[in-house]
Design a protein around this motif. Sequence first.
Motif, PDB file in Angstrom:
ATOM      1  N   THR A  81      31.800   7.621  28.364  1.00  0.00           N
ATOM      2  CA  THR A  81      31.249   6.552  27.528  1.00  0.00           C
ATOM      3  C   THR A  81      30.477   5.523  28.358  1.00  0.00           C
ATOM      4  OG1 THR A  81      33.361   5.388  27.679  1.00  0.00           O
ATOM      5  CG2 THR A  81      33.027   6.806  25.769  1.00  0.00           C
ATOM      6  N   LEU A 106      37.309  10.600  19.707  1.00  0.00           N
ATOM      7  CA  LEU A 106      36.257   9.599  19.518  1.00  0.00           C
ATOM      8  C   LEU A 106      35.589   9.734  18.157  1.00  0.00           C
ATOM      9  CD1 LEU A 106      34.412   9.352  22.965  1.00  0.00           C
ATOM     10  CD2 LEU A 106      35.627   7.528  21.776  1.00  0.00           C
ATOM     11  N   HIS A 135      34.089  12.850  26.952  1.00  0.00           N
ATOM     12  CA  HIS A 135      32.859  12.090  26.774  1.00  0.00           C
ATOM     13  C   HIS A 135      32.883  10.918  27.752  1.00  0.00           C
ATOM     14  CE1 HIS A 135      30.079   9.700  23.811  1.00  0.00           C
ATOM     15  NE2 HIS A 135      29.548   9.859  24.996  1.00  0.00           N
ATOM     16  N   ARG A 171      39.823   5.693  20.978  1.00  0.00           N
ATOM     17  CA  ARG A 171      39.400   5.781  22.375  1.00  0.00           C
ATOM     18  C   ARG A 171      40.605   6.163  23.257  1.00  0.00           C
ATOM     19  NH1 ARG A 171      34.506   3.433  23.640  1.00  0.00           N
ATOM     20  NH2 ARG A 171      35.238   2.925  25.736  1.00  0.00           N
TER      21      ARG A 171
END
Length: 260
Positions: free
Chosen positions: A239, A33, A237, A38
């Motif tokens: 998102t 990222l 992560h 992505r």
Amino acid sequence: MMMNSDLVPEGRKPECSLTESITLTVGHDSGMLTYGVREKVMIYPFAPPHLAILGNSGSGKTYLDTKILGQLCDHKEYEIILADFKGVDFQWLRGCRNFYQYLGVGDGLDYVHNLMNQRMSSGKPASCMHPVFFVCDEWAGYLSILEKKEADVQKKKLSALLMLGRGVSICCILSLQRADSEYFQKARDNIGHCVLLGSPSKESIEMVASPYKAEIKPQPRGKGYLITDGSPLRLIHVTAVQDMERLRGIIRKGLNRTFE
């Protein structure tokens, strides 16, 4: 400009079972990222079976629960049971057929446990059974308000699901602050995937990620690590959801779905 690509799901490569080919996205690769890429980090929730989402209050557990629920509810062939002890973050699901709150967590567990027993005695192959996901938010909190005798009964039911669920197409997704073995009647090792969010204590890391304790560092809300049996440690992560109302609509529809 963002690029999109999917990583190979964490876990063992499925052989022929339709259930074991199911995938779930638990986040994006945190390192990629930073380069604007992505890359989804996915798991096979049945190979190995079950998922625990761990972290202190405010680490983002419920947010990840919501994203996972959206993925599951988007498949009409999946049956999803959501049990939410605190009954705060999922208030918008009140009235849904397969949503259980507070002391009702036990009713949701009973339903899935009884379904497991029925499937075990039916003699049918797992390939003939639709996938069932028991999603429980704050399992440890629920146990804490029960008398010891009743808590032991509920632990025994969950333990049976963790040990036998895979064979009858039932997967458990559990969210709690720490994965103390006492919460699972020694069936904790049957949980094949673990997401560790935020800044877990040394004790919590030792419980589920001892081989990686030197690598795990405190993370902000929504970031953490994926630990899967037989796979390298992954920094992930969780998102932001782009359209939360749409996601909620998908979940409501999924939790109102009926099955024979």
